[in-house]
Design an enzyme around this catalytic site. Sequence first.
Site, PDB file in Angstrom:
ATOM      1  N   GLY A  32      50.486 -29.488  58.109  1.00 16.55           N
ATOM      2  CA  GLY A  32      50.874 -28.308  58.166  1.00 16.55           C
ATOM      3  C   GLY A  32      51.320 -27.961  56.692  1.00 16.55           C
ATOM      4  O   GLY A  32      51.116 -28.921  55.724  1.00 16.55           O
ATOM      5  N   ASP A  53      47.883 -34.912  63.487  1.00 17.80           N
ATOM      6  CA  ASP A  53      48.191 -33.583  63.773  1.00 17.80           C
ATOM      7  C   ASP A  53      47.165 -33.094  64.605  1.00 17.80           C
ATOM      8  O   ASP A  53      46.113 -33.487  64.662  1.00 17.80           O
ATOM      9  CB  ASP A  53      47.835 -32.931  62.420  1.00 17.80           C
ATOM     10  CG  ASP A  53      48.545 -31.556  62.046  1.00 17.80           C
ATOM     11  OD1 ASP A  53      48.203 -30.471  62.852  1.00 17.80           O
ATOM     12  OD2 ASP A  53      49.463 -31.217  61.329  1.00 17.80           O
ATOM     13  N   ASP A  78      47.566 -34.722  69.543  1.00 17.91           N
ATOM     14  CA  ASP A  78      48.550 -34.023  70.019  1.00 17.91           C
ATOM     15  C   ASP A  78      49.591 -35.114  70.285  1.00 17.91           C
ATOM     16  O   ASP A  78      49.507 -35.629  71.217  1.00 17.91           O
ATOM     17  CB  ASP A  78      48.111 -33.083  71.166  1.00 17.91           C
ATOM     18  CG  ASP A  78      49.097 -32.056  71.446  1.00 17.91           C
ATOM     19  OD1 ASP A  78      50.249 -32.490  71.500  1.00 17.91           O
ATOM     20  OD2 ASP A  78      48.720 -30.976  71.812  1.00 17.91           O
ATOM     21  N   LEU A  95      57.310 -33.730  61.962  1.00 16.01           N
ATOM     22  CA  LEU A  95      57.235 -32.427  61.270  1.00 16.01           C
ATOM     23  C   LEU A  95      56.316 -31.429  62.331  1.00 16.01           C
ATOM     24  O   LEU A  95      56.189 -30.511  62.099  1.00 16.01           O
ATOM     25  CB  LEU A  95      56.882 -32.181  60.140  1.00 16.01           C
ATOM     26  CG  LEU A  95      57.472 -32.440  59.079  1.00 16.01           C
ATOM     27  CD1 LEU A  95      58.341 -33.678  58.890  1.00 16.01           C
ATOM     28  CD2 LEU A  95      57.154 -31.825  57.303  1.00 16.01           C
ATOM     29  N   ASN A 121      57.955 -39.440  72.442  1.00 18.69           N
ATOM     30  CA  ASN A 121      56.597 -40.452  72.059  1.00 18.69           C
ATOM     31  C   ASN A 121      56.835 -41.106  70.655  1.00 18.69           C
ATOM     32  O   ASN A 121      56.780 -42.320  70.647  1.00 18.69           O
ATOM     33  CB  ASN A 121      55.335 -39.735  72.172  1.00 18.69           C
ATOM     34  CG  ASN A 121      54.800 -39.433  73.604  1.00 18.69           C
ATOM     35  OD1 ASN A 121      55.124 -40.166  74.394  1.00 18.69           O
ATOM     36  ND2 ASN A 121      53.887 -38.383  73.731  1.00 18.69           N
ATOM     37  N   TYR A 167      61.348 -22.589  71.192  1.00 20.47           N
ATOM     38  CA  TYR A 167      61.697 -23.384  69.917  1.00 20.47           C
ATOM     39  C   TYR A 167      63.072 -23.860  69.767  1.00 20.47           C
ATOM     40  O   TYR A 167      63.135 -25.124  69.493  1.00 20.47           O
ATOM     41  CB  TYR A 167      61.040 -22.233  68.796  1.00 20.47           C
ATOM     42  CG  TYR A 167      60.945 -22.957  67.515  1.00 20.47           C
ATOM     43  CD1 TYR A 167      60.276 -23.834  66.820  1.00 20.47           C
ATOM     44  CD2 TYR A 167      62.147 -22.614  66.354  1.00 20.47           C
ATOM     45  CE1 TYR A 167      60.281 -24.254  65.668  1.00 20.47           C
ATOM     46  CE2 TYR A 167      61.856 -23.060  65.110  1.00 20.47           C
ATOM     47  CZ  TYR A 167      61.094 -23.895  64.865  1.00 20.47           C
ATOM     48  OH  TYR A 167      61.030 -24.404  63.479  1.00 20.47           O
ATOM     49  N   TYR A 181      68.971 -41.879  71.323  1.00 25.17           N
ATOM     50  CA  TYR A 181      68.168 -43.148  70.594  1.00 25.17           C
ATOM     51  C   TYR A 181      68.922 -43.988  69.783  1.00 25.17           C
ATOM     52  O   TYR A 181      68.879 -45.109  69.921  1.00 25.17           O
ATOM     53  CB  TYR A 181      66.715 -42.852  70.082  1.00 25.17           C
ATOM     54  CG  TYR A 181      65.682 -42.877  71.338  1.00 25.17           C
ATOM     55  CD1 TYR A 181      65.489 -41.670  72.350  1.00 25.17           C
ATOM     56  CD2 TYR A 181      64.696 -43.930  71.493  1.00 25.17           C
ATOM     57  CE1 TYR A 181      64.619 -41.734  73.380  1.00 25.17           C
ATOM     58  CE2 TYR A 181      63.714 -44.012  72.457  1.00 25.17           C
ATOM     59  CZ  TYR A 181      63.694 -42.895  73.423  1.00 25.17           C
ATOM     60  OH  TYR A 181      62.810 -43.131  74.413  1.00 25.17           O
ATOM     61  N   THR A 197      61.797 -21.786  54.749  1.00 19.64           N
ATOM     62  CA  THR A 197      61.363 -22.406  53.510  1.00 19.64           C
ATOM     63  C   THR A 197      59.887 -21.831  53.274  1.00 19.64           C
ATOM     64  O   THR A 197      59.258 -21.732  54.100  1.00 19.64           O
ATOM     65  CB  THR A 197      61.298 -24.058  53.667  1.00 19.64           C
ATOM     66  OG1 THR A 197      62.400 -24.359  53.982  1.00 19.64           O
ATOM     67  CG2 THR A 197      60.492 -24.756  52.404  1.00 19.64           C
TER      68      THR A 197
END
Length: 345
Positions: A32, A53, A78, A95, A121, A167, A181, A197
Site C-alpha cells: 500500500g 498483501d 489476505d 497496516l 491472526n 472502518y 493481548y 497522511t
Amino acid sequence: MSKLIKVLKLESDCQRGANQNRSRALVAGGAGFLGSHLCERLLRDGYDVVALDNFHTGKKNNLNALLRNPRFMCIEHDIVNALPSGLRFDEIYNLACPASPPHYQADPIHTFKTSVLGSLNLLELALQNNAKIFQASTSEIYGDPFVHPQPESYFGNVNTHGPRSCYDEGKRSAETLFFDYSRTYGLNIRVARIFNTYGRRMQPDDGRVVSNFIVQALQGKDLTVYGHGLQTRSFCYADDLIEGFVRLMNAPNAPAHPVNLGNPSEFTIMELATLVIDYTNSRSKIVHRPLPIDDPRQRKPDISFARANLGWEPKVGLRQGLARTVEYFDTLLYGGQLAKGATAS
Ligand code: NAD
Ligand code: UDP
C-alpha cells in the site's frame, strides 16, 4: 491461497537472516501507500522485510524497486485467512486495511473482518514468534469529535451503524484486541493513531481528498469539495509519519496507550482546494458535492505525547508536502510535463 511474488525459500531465508543477526520484519499491507514506504525504510535500516498483501488497494508497482533487493520478499495473502505457516519474525507491522472511505465502504464486511480477524491472526503470529507488533490505528477512533484537538485520552464520538462504522469500529475493536493481548500474554504492542497522511505512492483513484484534488487539478477538472468545505483536517506528509512509526516501534518502553501521530497544522478543505489549484497552476474551478454521512467536522491531533516521549514531530509543512506530491502525480500521469515549472517551491 497465498502466493509468493518473489520466490525465495521462506525457511532457509529466515535462517539466513537469523545467522547474519539481522532482524526480520513483516509488513502486512506492505504494497500500500504507507506500507511500501515503511518496507523501504526498514530495508534501509538493515532489516530483512516480508510484505504481505492481498493487493486490494495496494499495487505491485509500489514494490518494483524493492523486489530487486535480496532482503525483500512479498507474499500475496489476505490476513482475514489463516496465515501461511513457517513465518518467523522479530517485528510485525499491521497496516493491512483499505483506508480511503470509498474503498473501505465498498465491501464493509470484509473491511471489518480485516481489522478484527486480520488483527487476531497477526497477534497470534506475534505470540508464536514472541515478536513486537505494531497496529496502524486511526484518528477515526475519535469519530466526529467534541474535544478539539484530540488527545489520546479522548474516547471519541463514533456512530456504530453508519457507512463509516465498518472502518471506525473495526479499528476500535482492533485496538481492544491489541491491548487485551498485551494484558493477557504480555505481548509487546505499539498502537499508532494515524491522522490524514498523504504523499508519493498514493494511487490516482485512491479517493481521499489530497489525491482527488491533485489529480482533478492536473486534469483540469473541477475540484469536488464535499459540503461547504469548512470541515477541517490536519495533513501529515508520509515521510514524517514513517519516522514516527519507527520511533514508536523502537521506543524502549511500550506506551500504555495508543499514540497520536499526525501533523497538528489544521486546514479547512476549502483552504486545501485553493492551495492545490495554486500549486498545480490549474484553471480548475471548485464545485460542491453532498457531504458524506458522518463526515467528521474537525480533526487535529494533540501530539504532546509523541513529542515528549518519542522526540517526534512532523518536519514537512503542507505547502512543501503538496509540492512534492503534485510532482509525483504529474510524473505518474503525464511524465512530468504538465506542471513543469509550476511545482517548484
Ligand atoms: P492503502 O489502502 O494504500 O494500504 C492498505 C494496504 O493494505 C493495501 O496494500 C491493501 O491492498 C492492503 N490490504 C487491505 N486489506 C487487506 C487484507 N485483508 N489482507 C492483506 N492486505 C490487505 O492505505 P494506507 O493509507 O497506506 O493505509 C495503511 C494503514 O494505515 C491502514 O491500516 C490504514 O487504516 C492506516 N491509516 C492510514 C491513514 C492515512 O491517512 N494514510 C490514516 C489513518 C490510518
Ligand atoms: N473530501 C472532499 N472532496 C473529495 C474527497 C474528500 O471534499 O474529493 C472531504 C471529505 O468529505 C472529508 C475530507 O475531505 O471532509 C477528508 O476526506 P478523506 O476521504 O481524505 O479522509 P477522511 O474523511 O477519512 O478524513
